[in-house]
Write an enzyme that holds these catalytic residues in place. Structure first.
Site, PDB file in Angstrom:
ATOM      1  N   SER A   1      41.791  -0.659  28.956  1.00 44.20           N
ATOM      2  CA  SER A   1      41.759  -2.002  29.498  1.00 44.20           C
ATOM      3  C   SER A   1      41.462  -3.081  28.457  1.00 44.20           C
ATOM      4  O   SER A   1      41.695  -4.264  28.704  1.00 44.20           O
ATOM      5  CB  SER A   1      40.701  -2.092  30.595  1.00 44.20           C
ATOM      6  OG  SER A   1      39.412  -1.839  30.062  1.00 44.20           O
TER       7      SER A   1
ATOM      8  N   SER B   1      39.212   3.164  27.108  1.00 45.45           N
ATOM      9  CA  SER B   1      39.711   1.781  27.088  1.00 45.45           C
ATOM     10  C   SER B   1      39.664   1.068  25.749  1.00 45.45           C
ATOM     11  O   SER B   1      40.200  -0.037  25.613  1.00 45.45           O
ATOM     12  CB  SER B   1      38.958   0.927  28.110  1.00 45.45           C
ATOM     13  OG  SER B   1      39.359   1.258  29.398  1.00 45.45           O
TER      14      SER B   1
ATOM     15  N   LYS C   1      36.055  -9.397  24.594  1.00 47.99           N
ATOM     16  CA  LYS C   1      36.697  -9.049  25.866  1.00 47.99           C
ATOM     17  C   LYS C   1      36.079  -9.889  26.986  1.00 47.99           C
ATOM     18  O   LYS C   1      34.852 -10.095  26.995  1.00 47.99           O
ATOM     19  CB  LYS C   1      36.491  -7.548  26.113  1.00 47.99           C
ATOM     20  CG  LYS C   1      37.236  -6.962  27.294  1.00 47.99           C
ATOM     21  CD  LYS C   1      37.063  -5.436  27.336  1.00 47.99           C
ATOM     22  CE  LYS C   1      37.741  -4.779  28.512  1.00 47.99           C
ATOM     23  NZ  LYS C   1      37.599  -3.309  28.521  1.00 47.99           N
TER      24      LYS C   1
END
Lengths: 97, 487
Positions: free
Chosen positions: B149, B173, B74
């Site tokens: 996210s 997330s 990420k």
């Protein structure tokens, strides 16, 4: 409760950014909904004796490290991401008038 | 079938048997990532150097199950000398000067990152639609969200690009996108994995978390990533266990709790049916299920608490993004004007709205009624969760209230229990810092759904064992890779 655009502008000013007039209108609508959601917090009573929970796990599992001599970042590395530098310092625009 | 479609464990065995080379795996992962980028938009940046790094591993002694395995990271983790943007324009040219501890550990294990994945800007969002490089699409149905996210990481694992990907989890997330994308998503206890080098969103809620295709792979990763870190004072000094060796799928005799009002709050009745079907299988497997409940007033407060605490902490944590020390800088009439212009163009509208709410909560006149109150109710909820956990090994929960929504769907019911509880209940795992794992449990309307196991703090082994037991019961969904158009 509805926050006025002026009140919202006061907050954005303190956060050091601005928004367009259209964005403030969207923000105002969203804020009205959020404040409705916040009323759900007000529905819970007798909180006087409750300790706020800031971190989820008490620090008993954590420890302080020993002091160790370590090489730190060089000035060049520190300045690598700054847009402007001069004489090993970050260069910024005039701060005082 | 490619080796890349297998689990970490299976790929590792193939590497040891010299049936495949690290360079072949990484090259194929890289090619898949490039090929699917147009459809999925999972990546912010690709690491062409991964190919060379993998070639250097060919023929070397394999010392770790992650050795030679390609993965995705990420884009809110610092990687030394490599673009790390947080999917935000305010960091669009930021090159960190150090590695996050997670990055360092994966490098040491010999895993090879093929690129950085898209997130909702700075982690503030749950849809994967607010990264500065565009929306991330769900590999099962590209007209639908992947969830966020950690959107790009979920999509990359789900699409078969990589067998694992690193995300982060502040409210849900990792665990919610895992359900939407049909893979395993694991958030260990707060402090189990160092957060050094993870861009801070909400410090009291942020966790390192990750996606895999199997529960056993989640155990392999935990063994490699967990452990004390002198660079993160919130990181636990508890010893790291031999999670893989101690894995045991036996469910008979286990006691799990369900929370009645959460299950009754799910918006999609078919998702609830799926949850109840798994519940039935658990009972048949000899699991004792105890039905518990939490006061609806507390459950309805989950989302408002999350909003107050996460927005307040985010507003404070991101105050350093001003274009002075790093990031793009706009010219202004003076120092302050330059910062205002930089932050005005650097943050998206959605992020600004969250910051304004955070600023409102932090204002002196509102702190007592909002932030302090939220922190007190957080304790009441955590006390309730601990009360339930004292009676059982773990809590069994639905992972979401619905299937992945379409990009065009609008949720106008944000005061409904389906939204406040059904779509946000996993945040209790962040409030309490508990280990929490989502795994696939089937399909609804051709789209994946998942269930969640939430255990006691630092009892990751129990969570992994129960999850492995469930994965064994639901074997047909184990290790699945997205098929376009659904099941």
């Amino acid at each position: 409760m509805v926050l006025t655009i002026e009140e919202l502008k006061k907050i954005t000013k303190s956060l050091l950014f601005t928004m367009s007039e259209e964005q403030y209108l969207t923000l105002q609508q969203e804020f009205t909904l959020i404040l409705e959601q916040m009323k759900l917090l007000g529905a819970i009573e007798n909180l006087d004796q409750v300790e706020p929970l800031v971190f989820p796990i008490e620090n008993e599992n954590c420890g302080l490290r020993e002091d160790e001599v370590e090489k730190c970042l060089s000035v060049d590395e520190v300045l690598k991401n700054a847009k402007e530098s001069m004489m090993d310092m970050v260069k910024v625009q005039k701060v005082v008038g | 079938m490619s080796y890349l479609d297998l689990s970490i464990e299976e790929i590792h065995k193939a590497l040891v048997a010299k049936q495949v080379l690290p360079s072949e795996l990484v090259s194929e992962a890289y090619d898949r990532a490039q090929k699917y980028q147009k459809d999925l938009n999972a990546f912010v940046s690709f690491r062409i150097q991964a190919l060379k790094e993998a070639q250097n591993l060919d023929g070397k002694e394999i010392t770790n199950p992650l050795f030679g395995i390609p993965y995705a990271m990420k884009d809110n983790y610092s990687v030394k000398g490599e673009l790390s943007t947080g999917s935000s324009n305010i960091l669009k040219d930021y090159y960190p000067v150090y590695d996050a501890t997670v990055v360092k550990k994966l490098k040491e294990a010999g895993a090879v990152s093929i690129g950085k994945t898209v997130l909702d800007e700075l982690g503030l969002g749950g849809t994967g639609t607010n990264g500065n490089t565009g929306v991330v699409k769900n590999p099962w149905a590209i007209e639908r969200i992947s969830g966020g996210s950690s959107a790009g990481s979920a999509a990359a694992v789900s699409a078969g690009i990589v067998p694992f990907a690193i995300g982060s989890d502040t409210g849900d997330s990792v665990r919610k996108p895992a359900a939407y994308c049909g893979c395993v998503g694991f958030k260990p206890s707060w402090g189990r994995i160092s957060r050094f080098g993870l861009f801070p969103f909400a410090t009291s809620l942020d966790h390192v978390a990750y996606f895999t295709r199997t529960v056993k792979d989640a155990a392999y990763l935990l063994e490699n990533l967990a452990g004390k870190d002198p660079k993160d004072m919130t990181c636990s000094i508890k010893p790291v266990e031999q999670y893989v060796e101690k894995l045991n799928p036996e469910l008979k005799g286990k006691k799990l709790a369900i929370i009645k009002s959460i299950n009754e709050s799910l918006g999609n009745p078919l998702v609830r049916t799926n949850f109840e079907q798994v519940l039935l299988k658990l009972k048949e497997a000899g699991v004792e299920i105890i039905e518990e409940d939490i006061d609806m007033r507390l459950l309805k407060a989950i989302y408002p608490i999350y909003m107050v605490i996460s927005s307040s902490e985010a507003t404070s944590n991101n105050a350093n993004l001003d274009g002075i020390k790093f990031g793009p800088r706009e010219k202004g009439t003076d120092f302050l004007d330059s910062i205002i212009k930089t932050r005005t163009v650097g943050f998206s509208e959605l992020v600004k709205r969250r910051f304004v709410f955070g600023g409102y909560c932090l204002a002196k006149e509102n702190q007592k009624e909002l932030l302090l109150r939220a922190q007190k109710i957080r304790r009441l909820i955590v006390n309730e969760v601990q009360r339930i956990l004292a009676k059982c090994e773990a809590i069994f929960l639905p992972a979401t209230g619905s299937i992945a929504p379409k990009f065009t769907e609008k949720n106008d019911e944000k005061l409904s229990v389906a939204y406040l509880i059904g779509e946000n209940h996993l945040a209790i795992g962040n409030f309490a810092g508990l280990p929490s794992l989502t795994l696939p449990s089937g399909f609804v309307d051709g789209l994946p759904v998942g269930v969640n196991i939430m255990g006691k703090a630092f009892e990751e082994q129990e969570v992994l064992n129960i999850s492995l037991g469930i994965e064994t019961l639901l074997a047909r969904y184990k290790g699945q890779i997205a098929k376009r158009g659904g099941e």
